[in-house]
Scaffold this active site. Structure first.
Site, short mmCIF file in Angstrom:
data_model
loop_
_atom_site.label_atom_id
_atom_site.label_comp_id
_atom_site.label_asym_id
_atom_site.label_seq_id
_atom_site.Cartn_x
_atom_site.Cartn_y
_atom_site.Cartn_z
N GLU A 398 -36.94 21.93 -1.01
CA GLU A 398 -37.28 20.52 -1.17
C GLU A 398 -37.46 19.86 0.19
OE1 GLU A 398 -36.40 16.14 -1.44
OE2 GLU A 398 -35.42 17.73 -0.29
N SER A 603 -64.49 -8.36 -11.85
CA SER A 603 -63.73 -9.05 -12.89
C SER A 603 -62.55 -8.20 -13.34
CB SER A 603 -64.64 -9.34 -14.09
OG SER A 603 -63.88 -9.83 -15.18
N ASP A 641 -43.58 12.28 -30.06
CA ASP A 641 -44.75 12.75 -29.32
C ASP A 641 -45.66 11.59 -28.92
OD1 ASP A 641 -43.82 15.28 -29.55
OD2 ASP A 641 -45.46 16.05 -30.78
N HIS A 664 -51.71 9.90 -11.53
CA HIS A 664 -51.24 8.75 -12.30
C HIS A 664 -51.92 7.49 -11.77
CE1 HIS A 664 -48.53 6.33 -14.69
NE2 HIS A 664 -47.78 7.38 -15.03
#
Length: 720
Positions: A398, A603, A641, A664
């Site tokens: 990590e 917009s 789900d 994302h």
């Protein structure tokens, strides 16, 4: 008559004893009595002596990723988990790109006088401060992973405070050019890799990072470790300059069959970088000339901090000789198989590698995870069964770049996106002991708050003040300041997630709800002053938490959350919190960028409508969920789900503009500071650009709108 009375009396006593015994079994046994009994078992079953022994074993000697000691720890964790009763315990290997200092040619900087004589050389080691230093301390060399190698010698040095974008902009406003200079930057506030990137973009030829005593030794150099938790003059923060998984296999797992790009094409700095302690930093800061730095840039050294520029009578030479190589690292994974939904996974994890001893980061949490594996294994042997499979994860590598967790996420991305319910991360137990703090996506806010009300407060002073739980101190010391409500609310503050730990790939690439738990320091106090230094030892962990009560509280909190997600029939997601978060953050976004959007002719009406549609569908979904048949497993699966898909719907197959490895569209690590997230990140990145194209903004605005509409549809059980 007398005989029958005796028989009756015996029968009555026998029946009464049977009732008493059955009652005692129901009350005391962890495998009967429902979820409440298991909650009590988790709270009462965490043993500080057990955590203490795990922590001691983990911190015996340094164990950087890829080292022999690192592999020994992985094997030891595997053996512990097998002993505790986990099944399918495996070491999963990856061949990854790592960076290490060269013991025969250590990194350092030198100050030269006008005749070329070296007047000072930085210490590549961190001096011992104890009568008997811990094992291996003399082998710890200071370096930043994935720094460019090379030697630069210049007569121009600039001080850039914390090295934020605003700091560099202010230097430019004050007429200080960093082009061709070595830049001295203090640690803190933002991710070290961003500091270096900002310096390199402005033409710097090298960076020296240091920990300022104002941030890490506020009581002076005498009141430091081992007597306090503060940093002695030679304390140096090691750390990586890249946090995105294996650099040679971007987007794909570093398995045997992987294609690897050339090293020169990796996303890493192009200039040499070296960390030093404040004792060495003072030597170079003291020769700087130019204007006095602003008051807010002044640090804790007994001197005036100057902005620098051309040096009079001095030069500085920076030498970096890191060794980069492909090495094998191993994730450790094991499971307790779910009974009703074995194909739904609750991941609970932490990494085991450390820059040095890892007394706090990560071994405080690794020891806690080992204790939870022991505790849940005991429950499992006693007959407890989770509804969903509980997957224990001890990640490799990590520290050099959230590598092990990212490679696992990439290798099993299809399975995880479809079947992983949540990822529960703890990187380290504590930065300080001021208050419990959680970082999380909004769908986890409610369950974290509710769970924190069950965990006894480890702070004895707070308990005496009437605040008996983690929640009580959290909401008292870190109340949320709601922009829609005047004054603090009755809800605690949550921190955002960034790129700094193993949740990165799960939330930003796979759309899996994630959290990270930690005890925080007070807002004005330094957080873990000995972070990533040679003094981050087992003794430091005990100095910060002598009785390991904060470790115990973390285990309780972490374990209860694992229990909630692995056993509750309906997943405890906060859909309403998610909707409110999106609405509030879009309001903040429009307040900041509305004028520029108007100027570009872009917009926000369609995105506004999509966000409102998601809110309405969430309200409708929750009404239907309340009326649903929770005894029907197929109905439960359908609703659970749908909630999982609501977040997955924000994943773009094309990634963000100029950041294709992040999927994302609502949340991503900020380009200004990778340790925190940006909301609507692609739009923010585009609108921060000076000459942004209106077409590019409209295109991404349309993409974000589409993903909000998909998220809303995920909850409606229909296509149209």
């Amino acid at each position: 008559m007398r005989s029958s009375m005796i028989v009756g009396l015996v029968a009555s006593i026998t029946a009464m004893l049977a009732v008493i015994i059955i009652t005692m079994v129901v009350v005391m046994s962890p495998n009967t009595g429902g979820l409440k009994s298991y909650e009590d078992f988790v709270i009462n079953g965490v043993k500080t002596d057990s955590i203490r022994e795990f922590l001691r074993n983990l911190t015996v000697s340094p164990h950087q990723a890829g080292s022999a000691r690192d592999l020994d720890i992985a094997k030891w964790i595997k053996d512990q988990w097998i002993e505790h009763g986990l099944s399918n315990v495996k070491l999963i290997p990856y061949e990854v790109f790592l960076s290490h200092p060269d013991a025969d040619n250590p990194n350092m900087f030198h100050i030269l006088d006008n005749e070329g004589n070296v007047t000072h050389s930085s210490n590549p080691h961190q001096p011992p401060v104890e009568d008997t230093p811990p094992v291996g301390q003399e082998s710890i060399l200071s370096f930043n992973a994935f720094s460019a190698n090379g030697t630069v010698q210049v007569s121009r040095v600039v001080y850039a405070n914390y090295g934020s974008l605003d700091d560099f902009d202010l230097l430019e406003e004050m007429g200080v050019d960093v082009g061709g200079a070595i830049v001295v930057i203090r640690y803190g506030k933002l991710f070290r890799g961003d500091k270096v990137r900002f310096a390199e973009e402005r033409g710097a030829v090298g960076v020296i990072l240091y920990t300022d005593p104002k941030d890490a030794a506020p009581l002076g150099p005498e009141a430091t470790y081992p007597n306090t938790v503060y940093a002695p003059p030679g304390s140096t923060q090691l750390g990586s300059l890249a946090l995105q998984g294996d650099l040679l296999t971007p987007g794909y797992p570093a398995t045997e069959s992987a294609h690897r790009i050339p090293e020169e094409q990796t996303d890493s700095p192009g200039i040499p970088v070296q960390p030093v302690g404040y004792e060495d930093a003072q030597q170079i800061l003291s020769i700087l000339e130019g204007d006095r730095a602003p008051d807010e840039w002044q640090g804790g050294l007994d001197m005036d901090y100057k902005l620098g520029g051309d040096l009079a009578g001095h030069e500085v030479r920076l030498e970096v000789h890191n060794v980069n190589s492909r090495e094998q690292v191993y994730n450790v994974v094991g499971a307790l198989i779910g009974q009703e939904e074995p194909d739904r996974y609750v991941l609970i994890g932490n990494h085991y590698d450390a820059w040095t001893y890892g007394g706090i980061d990560p071994s405080s949490a690794t020891a806690t995870l080992l204790e939870l594996a022991r505790l849940f294994g005991e429950m499992y042997r006693d007959g407890w069964r989770p509804r969903r499979t509980l997957v224990f994860c001890s990640w490799a590598a990590e520290e050099p770049g959230v590598i092990g967790s990212t490679e696992f996420a990439e290798q099993f991305s299809a399975i995880l996106k479809d079947r992983a319910v949540v990822y529960l991360n703890v990187d380290m137990v504590m930065e300080g002991n001021y208050s419990f703090m959680a970082s999380a996506v909004p769908t986890l806010y409610d369950v974290i708050v509710d769970t924190s009300k069950l965990v006894p407060n480890p702070d004895r002073d707070e308990v005496e003040a009437g605040r008996g739980t983690l929640y009580d101190t959290w909401v008292h010391r870190f109340p949320k300041n709601d922009s829609l409500v005047e004054g603090p609310t009755s809800q605690p503050l949550f921190h955002s997630l960034g790129t700094g730990s193993d949740f990165r790939a799960y939330v930003f690439n796979l759309g899996i709800p994630c959290l990270d738990l930690c005890f925080a320091s007070a807002p004005d106090d330094p957080g873990l002053p000995l972070y990533h230094s040679a003094y981050e030892t087992n003794d430091l962990a005990l100095l910060m938490d002598r009785d390991l009560l904060y470790h115990q509280a973390t285990a309780r909190m972490w374990g209860l959350l694992a229990l909630e997600f692995s056993t509750r029939p309906v997943l405890p997601f906060s859909l309403k919190q998610f909707s409110d978060f999106a609405k509030e953050e879009f309001k903040i976004f429009k307040n900041k960028f509305g004028a520029k959007l108007l100027l570009l002719g872009v917009s926000t009406a369609n995105l506004d409508a999509a966000i409102k549609s998601l809110g309405k569908n969430i309200d409708d979904f929750l009404e239907r969920l309340d009326a649903a048949d929770w005894n029907n497993d197929l109905v439960l699966r359908t609703y659970n789900d749908a909630m999982m898909l609501m977040e997955r719907a924000f994943l773009s197959p094309f990634g963000l503009p100029d950041r294709p490895l992040l999927n994302h569209v609502l949340l991503a690590p900020s380009t200004l500071n990778g340790y925190v997230w940006d909301v609507f990140p692609g739009l923010r990145d585009l609108l921060r650009t000076t000459n942004v194209s209106a077409t590019d903004v409209k295109e991404h605005m349309a993409a974000v709108t589409h993903h909000f509409n998909m998220s809303a549809s995920a909850l409606s059980f229909r296509f149209w």
